[in-house]
Design a protein around this motif. Sequence first.
Motif, short mmCIF file in Angstrom:
data_model
loop_
_atom_site.label_atom_id
_atom_site.label_comp_id
_atom_site.label_asym_id
_atom_site.label_seq_id
_atom_site.Cartn_x
_atom_site.Cartn_y
_atom_site.Cartn_z
N LEU A 1 23.96 21.35 55.72
CA LEU A 1 22.63 21.22 56.29
C LEU A 1 22.59 19.94 57.13
O LEU A 1 23.05 18.89 56.67
CB LEU A 1 21.56 21.11 55.20
N ALA B 1 14.97 24.65 55.09
CA ALA B 1 16.36 25.11 55.09
C ALA B 1 16.74 25.71 53.74
O ALA B 1 17.36 26.78 53.66
CB ALA B 1 17.29 23.95 55.45
N LEU C 1 19.95 33.58 61.75
CA LEU C 1 18.54 33.73 61.43
C LEU C 1 17.75 34.04 62.70
O LEU C 1 17.84 33.29 63.68
CB LEU C 1 18.01 32.43 60.82
N LEU D 1 18.36 29.41 52.47
CA LEU D 1 19.71 29.47 51.91
C LEU D 1 19.74 29.96 50.46
O LEU D 1 20.63 30.72 50.07
CB LEU D 1 20.39 28.11 52.01
N SER E 1 27.51 25.48 51.75
CA SER E 1 26.66 25.38 52.93
C SER E 1 26.56 23.94 53.39
O SER E 1 26.74 23.02 52.59
CB SER E 1 25.25 25.95 52.65
N ALA F 1 27.68 28.84 55.04
CA ALA F 1 26.48 28.86 55.89
C ALA F 1 26.30 27.49 56.50
O ALA F 1 26.71 26.46 55.92
CB ALA F 1 25.24 29.23 55.08
N ARG F 2 25.66 27.49 57.66
CA ARG F 2 25.35 26.23 58.35
C ARG F 2 23.88 26.28 58.76
O ARG F 2 23.45 27.22 59.42
CB ARG F 2 26.24 26.08 59.58
N ALA F 3 23.11 25.28 58.35
CA ALA F 3 21.69 25.21 58.69
C ALA F 3 21.42 23.94 59.47
O ALA F 3 21.85 22.85 59.08
CB ALA F 3 20.84 25.24 57.43
N TRP G 1 18.05 21.94 61.02
CA TRP G 1 16.60 21.87 61.12
C TRP G 1 16.27 20.52 61.74
O TRP G 1 16.18 19.51 61.06
CB TRP G 1 15.95 22.02 59.74
N VAL H 1 20.04 29.00 61.38
CA VAL H 1 20.92 29.20 60.23
C VAL H 1 21.97 30.23 60.62
O VAL H 1 21.65 31.29 61.17
CB VAL H 1 20.14 29.69 58.99
N GLU H 2 23.23 29.90 60.34
CA GLU H 2 24.35 30.80 60.61
C GLU H 2 25.05 31.11 59.30
O GLU H 2 25.37 30.20 58.53
CB GLU H 2 25.33 30.14 61.58
#
Length: 297
Positions: free
Chosen positions: A215, A176, A241, A180, A213, A142-144, A146, A230-231
């Motif tokens: 962030l 974030a 998201l 997650l 992940s 995952a990639r976040a 913010w 978020v992906e």
Amino acid sequence: MRIGLLGTGPWARMVHAPALAAHDAFDLAGVWGRRADAAKELAAQHGTRAYDDVDALLADVDAVAVALPPDVQAGLAVRAARAGRHLLLDKPLATTVVQGRAVADAVREAGVASVVFFTTRFQPEPEAWIAEQADRGGWFTARALWLGAVFTGDSPFADSPWRRTKGALWDVGPHALSVLLPVLGGVRRVAAAVPGPGDTVQLVLDHERGASSTLTLSLTAPPAAAGAGVELRGEAGVTLLPDAADGPLPAFGRAAEALRGAALDGRPHACDAAFALRVTEILAEAEALLEGVRQHD
């Protein structure tokens, strides 16, 4: 439910007070603040009483909502829980693990309900997506992002001392993580933490279910680059998201309703003080890594 508001700053004025005053299930019974004049002004705007003594307010209510810096919030939350009051808190729960654990312990020992306002978790579209992805499982990474412009744009929070001291890690990092953790599971370790421009930080997290992940968090992004997303990538493909249809004020009303529900049925909410403590532990671990990198540089 009679609820008191602790705090009189921008967040209390913009979100807490109007949401609670308008909620049919709550009686906004009073306001306490560290500045008596601000408490009187905010109370008058919403037709309620200003308290000079926080313990007097606690004696008159069933619950409290807290809109104060996290280090102040933590101490007052413990005090309120020990008085038997349910807690509607803001993120981050605290900025040290010791403070955060004190709140979670006080909530458990007193048997009171707690809800921590991670905004995204109380917006219907994102919350439905989070639940769907958690049920689906099979996520690989995952990639976040913010990215806020609090200190580079026109924000009512630009003068917030705790945000200037603690930065994006503690202000938007909880948002974030609130997305997650329910999808990817708990964090075994913060594998890397690297400072970027301004207060920007980049983290790599190793999750208990095997996913990783990344962030990227900032309060100093150029205004044109600000935003959140978020992906997720995994066996089901790629999903993003969704945007929320409404803002923090109605979301806070839902958080208040969640507190009322938890108080009535006795079942902990997913965003309770125990969950917020785990978020605090992850952020503290990341902060320690960042301090090590900065000292080495």
